[in-house]
Each structure stands twice: as structure tokens, then as C-alpha cells.
Design a protein around this motif. Structure first.
Motif, PDB file in Angstrom:
ATOM      1  N   GLY A 181       0.750  -1.025  -0.045  1.00 17.51           N
ATOM      2  CA  GLY A 181      -0.114   0.010   0.050  1.00 17.51           C
ATOM      3  C   GLY A 181       0.773   1.195  -0.056  1.00 17.51           C
ATOM      4  N   ASP A 182       2.071   1.223   0.292  1.00 18.68           N
ATOM      5  CA  ASP A 182       2.993   2.398   0.376  1.00 18.68           C
ATOM      6  C   ASP A 182       3.294   2.904  -1.022  1.00 18.68           C
ATOM      7  N   ASP A 183       3.596   4.177  -1.295  1.00 17.44           N
ATOM      8  CA  ASP A 183       3.920   4.888  -2.621  1.00 17.44           C
ATOM      9  C   ASP A 183       5.594   5.253  -2.221  1.00 17.44           C
ATOM     10  N   PRO A 184       6.255   3.969  -3.083  1.00 15.26           N
ATOM     11  CA  PRO A 184       7.722   3.951  -2.832  1.00 15.26           C
ATOM     12  C   PRO A 184       8.576   5.311  -3.371  1.00 15.26           C
ATOM     13  N   ARG A 185       7.493   6.085  -4.200  1.00 19.11           N
ATOM     14  CA  ARG A 185       7.935   7.632  -4.683  1.00 19.11           C
ATOM     15  C   ARG A 185       8.295   8.417  -3.302  1.00 19.11           C
ATOM     16  N   THR A 186       7.720   8.241  -2.119  1.00 23.55           N
ATOM     17  CA  THR A 186       7.897   9.095  -0.949  1.00 23.55           C
ATOM     18  C   THR A 186       9.428   8.474  -0.193  1.00 23.55           C
ATOM     19  N   TYR A 187       9.781   7.381  -0.516  1.00 20.99           N
ATOM     20  CA  TYR A 187      11.038   6.811   0.288  1.00 20.99           C
ATOM     21  C   TYR A 187      12.291   7.615   0.019  1.00 20.99           C
ATOM     22  N   ASP A 188      13.177   7.732   1.015  1.00 19.66           N
ATOM     23  CA  ASP A 188      14.377   8.399   0.689  1.00 19.66           C
ATOM     24  C   ASP A 188      15.174   7.175  -0.185  1.00 19.66           C
ATOM     25  N   PHE A 216       6.583   4.296 -18.839  1.00 23.01           N
ATOM     26  CA  PHE A 216       6.289   3.163 -17.675  1.00 23.01           C
ATOM     27  C   PHE A 216       7.064   3.230 -16.700  1.00 23.01           C
ATOM     28  N   VAL A 217       6.687   3.282 -15.409  1.00 26.55           N
ATOM     29  CA  VAL A 217       7.719   3.278 -14.270  1.00 26.55           C
ATOM     30  C   VAL A 217       7.546   1.880 -13.508  1.00 26.55           C
ATOM     31  N   ARG A 218       8.513   1.415 -13.166  1.00 27.22           N
ATOM     32  CA  ARG A 218       8.819   0.128 -12.347  1.00 27.22           C
ATOM     33  C   ARG A 218       9.631   0.389 -11.160  1.00 27.22           C
ATOM     34  N   PHE A 260      14.153  -9.740  -5.555  1.00 22.99           N
ATOM     35  CA  PHE A 260      12.667  -9.821  -5.294  1.00 22.99           C
ATOM     36  C   PHE A 260      12.176  -8.647  -6.399  1.00 22.99           C
ATOM     37  N   SER A 261      10.999  -8.818  -6.801  1.00 25.16           N
ATOM     38  CA  SER A 261      10.113  -8.175  -7.587  1.00 25.16           C
ATOM     39  C   SER A 261       9.061  -7.476  -6.821  1.00 25.16           C
ATOM     40  N   VAL A 262       8.530  -6.354  -7.534  1.00 28.78           N
ATOM     41  CA  VAL A 262       7.686  -5.599  -6.894  1.00 28.78           C
ATOM     42  C   VAL A 262       6.599  -5.260  -7.945  1.00 28.78           C
ATOM     43  N   GLY A 263       5.293  -5.494  -7.486  1.00 26.33           N
ATOM     44  CA  GLY A 263       4.100  -5.072  -8.498  1.00 26.33           C
ATOM     45  C   GLY A 263       3.454  -3.866  -7.663  1.00 26.33           C
ATOM     46  N   TRP A 264       3.263  -2.777  -8.713  1.00 25.91           N
ATOM     47  CA  TRP A 264       2.946  -1.285  -8.152  1.00 25.91           C
ATOM     48  C   TRP A 264       1.948  -0.701  -9.067  1.00 25.91           C
ATOM     49  N   ALA A 265       1.251  -0.079  -8.569  1.00 23.68           N
ATOM     50  CA  ALA A 265       0.400   0.807  -9.339  1.00 23.68           C
ATOM     51  C   ALA A 265       0.216   2.097  -8.672  1.00 23.68           C
ATOM     52  N   GLU A 266       0.285   3.097  -9.611  1.00 27.49           N
ATOM     53  CA  GLU A 266       0.409   4.526  -9.130  1.00 27.49           C
ATOM     54  C   GLU A 266      -0.598   4.863  -8.379  1.00 27.49           C
ATOM     55  N   ASP A 267      -2.029   4.524  -8.450  1.00 31.02           N
ATOM     56  CA  ASP A 267      -3.153   4.757  -7.779  1.00 31.02           C
ATOM     57  C   ASP A 267      -3.099   3.920  -6.551  1.00 31.02           C
ATOM     58  N   VAL A 268      -2.655   2.971  -6.174  1.00 35.08           N
ATOM     59  CA  VAL A 268      -2.847   2.188  -4.950  1.00 35.08           C
ATOM     60  C   VAL A 268      -1.366   1.955  -4.112  1.00 35.08           C
TER      61      VAL A 268
END
Length: 221
Positions: A73-80, A98-100, A122-130
Motif C-alpha cells: 500500500g505504500d508509495d515508494p516515491r515517498t521513500y528516501d 512506464f515506471v517500475r 525480489f520483484s515488486v508489483g506496483w500501481a500509481e493509484d494504489v
């Protein structure tokens, strides 16, 4: 999907009069004794924050909440970015816009068995809205809190998670799940029914935490 010194003040020092008789006077002596100045303690240095450090793969635990500091649920764009365990890739797979998010570690555990495979630890499934939807651990260095990792036996999986439930079968693997909150843990066990899993039977291939019914990662192109 969250890190005085004691100041000693010296007492006042009063000058003492010398011993002996005090001469008689016609008026009372009203002079004030000389006081030594109070000692001034040096100020304590301001506490300094310990610089953040990216954890090693061995320090990461896969759980219903996520992987270490990477939370579902976190937005990794907010991480340091200096300490984040994921790193951003823009225009991924040659697709403009396309961002991953990739594991911020060089480990590629599948490179020996699958030459040219670029998937990382490890791999990450991510969506901008969730935000983060799924995290798939591919490296045996990443374990669940019960100690299950890639390469663990199916027998050890059953002992670690008595509530294990069959989820699906296919592509040379059987998938099992353990319900939790906010996510669900998924375990892919090799069944030997494909050329890729012929030598891997009853052993963990992938360990995943995910929201919903298992969201595929976006690591591969």
C-alpha cells in the motif's frame, strides 16, 4: 506499511576570615564577603541523528505487511532513495512513461539456472493509484518470520503454517496461501510437471506477499 550530559554546578565559595581576635569597633561591620563566580558548564553537544542505512537482504523479513520497510500500500516515491530497498526505473521495458520499481540490490538469483534472466532478489508489483500491491521474493536470503524461504521444503512449509491452503496448480508449480492482514502470503512449490521445475519437487520456488488474490509483479518485461 513505521527512529545530557549532567551539568555539575559548583557551590558558591565564601571567603573565610582569618583566625584570631576581632578588634572591637564602635560600629557593626556590614561588609559583604567576596563570592567566587559560579562555574559555567559547557553546553552539551546537540544529539546527532544516525544516518540511515539500507538493510541487507539477510535483514529483510517477508510478512503479511510487506518486505522489511517496503510496506503493502505504500508509495515508494515517498521513500528516501539513499536507503530505500527499491529503486525507480523510468521508461521501463522501452515503454515511454512506464515506471517500475526494482530491488535496490545487484543479486540475480535466477541467472545460473536461466541465463540472461534479469530478475533481481525480489520483484515488486506496483500501481500509481494504489501503491505497492505485491512483493515476490526470489532470493533464498529473504525469509518469512517463520523462516520459510526459496528452497525450503514443502514439509517445513506445512509445519511453519498449519493454516496453509491450496490455491492453484499450473506451470510446473502448486501455489498455496496463508491468509493474513493486510496481505496474504503465497508459496509456489515445484511439482516437477514442467521442464523448468523437473528438478525442483516439493521445494519453494517463490515466496510472495500480496493484497487481493495475488497480483503479478511488474519486474519482467
Amino acid at each position: 506499511m513505521k527512529r545530557f550530559g549532567t551539568i555539575t554546578v559548583f557551590g558558591l565559595i565564601v571567603a573565610l576570615r582569618g583566625c584570631g581576635s576581632v578588634p572591637e569597633t564602635s560600629a557593626r561591620d556590614t561588609s559583604t564577603p567576596t563570592l567566587a563566580p559560579a562555574a559555567t558548564a559547557a553546553p552539551s553537544p546537540a544529539p546527532t541523528s544516525v544516518a540511515g542505512i539500507r538493510p541487507t537482504l539477510d535483514d529483510l523479513t517477508l510478512s503479511f505487511d510487506g518486505l522489511g520497510p517496503l510496506r503493502l500500500g505504500d508509495d515508494p516515491r515517498t521513500y528516501d532513495p539513499d536507503v530505500s530497498i527499491v529503486e525507480r526505473e523510468d521508461d521501463a521495458c522501452g515503454v515511454p512513461g512506464f515506471v517500475r520499481w526494482n530491488a535496490a540490490y545487484p543479486d540475480r538469483p535466477l541467472s545460473d539456472t536461466s541465463p540472461g534472466n534479469t530478475m533481481r532478489a525480489f520483484s515488486v508489483g506496483w500501481a500509481e493509484d494504489v501503491g505497492v500491491q505485491a512483493i515476490q521474493a526470489l532470493s533464498p536470503r529473504i525469509k518469512t518470520s517463520a523462516g520459510i524461504t526459496v528452497g525450503s521444503s514443502f514439509e517445513s512449509l506445512e509445519l511453519a503454517y498449519p493454516g496453509l491452503e491450496p490455491y492453484s496448480t499450473g506451470s510446473g508449480r502448486d501455489r498455496y496461501s496463508v491468509a493474513g492482514s493486510p496481505g496474504t502470503l503465497y508459496f509456489d512449490v515445484g511439482n516437477g510437471q514442467s521442464e523448468h521445475t523437473a528438478a525442483v519437487v516439493d521445494s519453494m520456488l517463490v515466496v510472495e506477499t500480496s493484497v487481493g488474490a495475488g497480483v503479478p509483479s511488474n519486474e519482467g518485461c
